[in-house]
Design a protein around this motif. Structure first.
Motif, PDB file in Angstrom:
ATOM      1  N   TRP A  38       0.928  -1.029  -0.046  1.00 37.20           N
ATOM      2  CA  TRP A  38      -0.046   0.189  -0.033  1.00 37.20           C
ATOM      3  C   TRP A  38       0.777   1.395   0.175  1.00 37.20           C
ATOM      4  CZ3 TRP A  38      -3.542  -1.035   4.848  1.00 37.20           C
ATOM      5  CH2 TRP A  38      -4.416  -2.325   4.656  1.00 37.20           C
ATOM      6  N   ARG A  39       2.233   0.916   0.335  1.00 38.36           N
ATOM      7  CA  ARG A  39       3.088   2.180   0.726  1.00 38.36           C
ATOM      8  C   ARG A  39       3.585   3.008  -0.483  1.00 38.36           C
ATOM      9  NH1 ARG A  39       6.700  -0.825   2.719  1.00 38.36           N
ATOM     10  NH2 ARG A  39       7.970  -0.625   0.872  1.00 38.36           N
ATOM     11  N   ASN A  40       3.416   4.388  -0.326  1.00 36.97           N
ATOM     12  CA  ASN A  40       4.052   5.265  -1.283  1.00 36.97           C
ATOM     13  C   ASN A  40       4.861   6.107  -0.780  1.00 36.97           C
ATOM     14  OD1 ASN A  40       2.474   7.193  -0.106  1.00 36.97           O
ATOM     15  ND2 ASN A  40       1.066   7.525  -1.854  1.00 36.97           N
ATOM     16  N   VAL A  41       4.991   6.063   0.557  1.00 36.49           N
ATOM     17  CA  VAL A  41       6.079   6.790   1.285  1.00 36.49           C
ATOM     18  C   VAL A  41       6.742   5.821   2.548  1.00 36.49           C
ATOM     19  CG1 VAL A  41       5.500   9.090   0.856  1.00 36.49           C
ATOM     20  CG2 VAL A  41       4.677   7.808   3.033  1.00 36.49           C
ATOM     21  N   PHE A  42       7.871   5.820   2.469  1.00 37.49           N
ATOM     22  CA  PHE A  42       8.479   4.754   3.796  1.00 37.49           C
ATOM     23  C   PHE A  42       9.213   5.752   4.561  1.00 37.49           C
ATOM     24  CE2 PHE A  42      11.834   5.433   0.332  1.00 37.49           C
ATOM     25  CZ  PHE A  42      13.165   5.551   1.376  1.00 37.49           C
ATOM     26  N   LYS A  81       3.154   0.130   6.034  1.00 33.66           N
ATOM     27  CA  LYS A  81       2.260   0.562   5.040  1.00 33.66           C
ATOM     28  C   LYS A  81       2.275   2.325   4.842  1.00 33.66           C
ATOM     29  CE  LYS A  81      -1.570   0.919   8.296  1.00 33.66           C
ATOM     30  NZ  LYS A  81      -2.485  -0.016   8.971  1.00 33.66           N
ATOM     31  N   GLY A  82       3.419   2.827   5.369  1.00 33.86           N
ATOM     32  CA  GLY A  82       3.766   4.006   5.094  1.00 33.86           C
ATOM     33  C   GLY A  82       2.804   4.915   5.853  1.00 33.86           C
ATOM     34  N   CYS A  83       2.146   4.702   6.937  1.00 29.67           N
ATOM     35  CA  CYS A  83       1.091   5.494   7.528  1.00 29.67           C
ATOM     36  C   CYS A  83       1.745   6.880   8.208  1.00 29.67           C
ATOM     37  CB  CYS A  83       0.296   4.663   8.573  1.00 29.67           C
ATOM     38  SG  CYS A  83       1.235   4.299  10.128  1.00 29.67           S
ATOM     39  N   PRO A  99       9.221   9.800  -0.277  1.00 31.11           N
ATOM     40  CA  PRO A  99       8.810   9.094  -1.417  1.00 31.11           C
ATOM     41  C   PRO A  99       9.393   7.617  -1.567  1.00 31.11           C
ATOM     42  CG  PRO A  99       8.961  11.427  -1.650  1.00 31.11           C
ATOM     43  CD  PRO A  99       9.635  11.026  -0.342  1.00 31.11           C
ATOM     44  N   GLU A 100       8.772   6.801  -2.083  1.00 32.75           N
ATOM     45  CA  GLU A 100       9.451   5.535  -2.646  1.00 32.75           C
ATOM     46  C   GLU A 100      10.090   5.917  -3.794  1.00 32.75           C
ATOM     47  OE1 GLU A 100       9.134   2.273  -1.830  1.00 32.75           O
ATOM     48  OE2 GLU A 100       7.894   2.526   0.052  1.00 32.75           O
ATOM     49  N   GLY A 101      11.186   5.266  -3.887  1.00 32.26           N
ATOM     50  CA  GLY A 101      12.133   5.391  -4.943  1.00 32.26           C
ATOM     51  C   GLY A 101      13.272   6.528  -4.747  1.00 32.26           C
ATOM     52  N   CYS A 102      12.993   7.442  -3.654  1.00 35.93           N
ATOM     53  CA  CYS A 102      13.950   8.492  -3.254  1.00 35.93           C
ATOM     54  C   CYS A 102      15.518   7.762  -3.081  1.00 35.93           C
ATOM     55  CB  CYS A 102      13.595   9.124  -2.101  1.00 35.93           C
ATOM     56  SG  CYS A 102      14.262  10.576  -1.712  1.00 35.93           S
TER      57      CYS A 102
END
Ligand code: SF4
Ligand code: SF4
Length: 109
Positions: A38-42, A81-83, A99-102
């Motif tokens: 679900w995560r788009n930030v970590f 889940k990056g909450c 952000p994911e991929g950073c």
């Protein structure tokens, strides 16, 4: 006393039969779900700022803050889940949601 739900007819259940919500047919099955998808930030933890107070470990709703020998050493990315609760609760501002991929070296600056 625990209750076991009869889910044998689950394939015939219709969404209009139930109010909004979810059914958890077996207790303790959340580990089977890779909520990390679900995560788009970590969470990124700054080791220099972290005092190892363990509040993030206490507050994480998914037990995704990994601790060994009373110290946070990583996050369980299969279930995180990056909450952002850990970052919000950290009293030392040691966790940043990224952000994911950073590229992590850029975050450290
Ligand atoms: S809450 Fe912050 S300071 Fe405390 S262990 Fe977690 S990251 Fe480290
Ligand atoms: S972002 Fe949420 S799920 Fe991930 S480690 Fe922090 S509190 Fe836990």
């Amino acid at each position: 006393m625990s209750k076991t739900w009869d889910v044998s007819d689950m394939d015939n259940w219709r969404s209009d039969q139930f109010p909004n919500g979810a059914v958890i047919p077996v207790a303790g099955n959340s580990e089977e779900y890779s909520t990390g998808g679900w995560r788009n930030v970590f969470p990124y933890r700054n080791d220099e700022k972290c005092t190892q107070c363990l509040l993030c470990w206490i507050f994480c709703p998914d037990t995704s803050v990994l601790v060994k020998d009373d110290k946070v050493y990583d996050f369980d990315m299969k279930h995180c889940k990056g909450c952002g609760v850990c970052a919000k609760e950290c009293p030392f501002d040691a966790i940043e949601m990224v952000p994911e991929g950073c590229e992590l070296p850029e975050v450290k600056k």
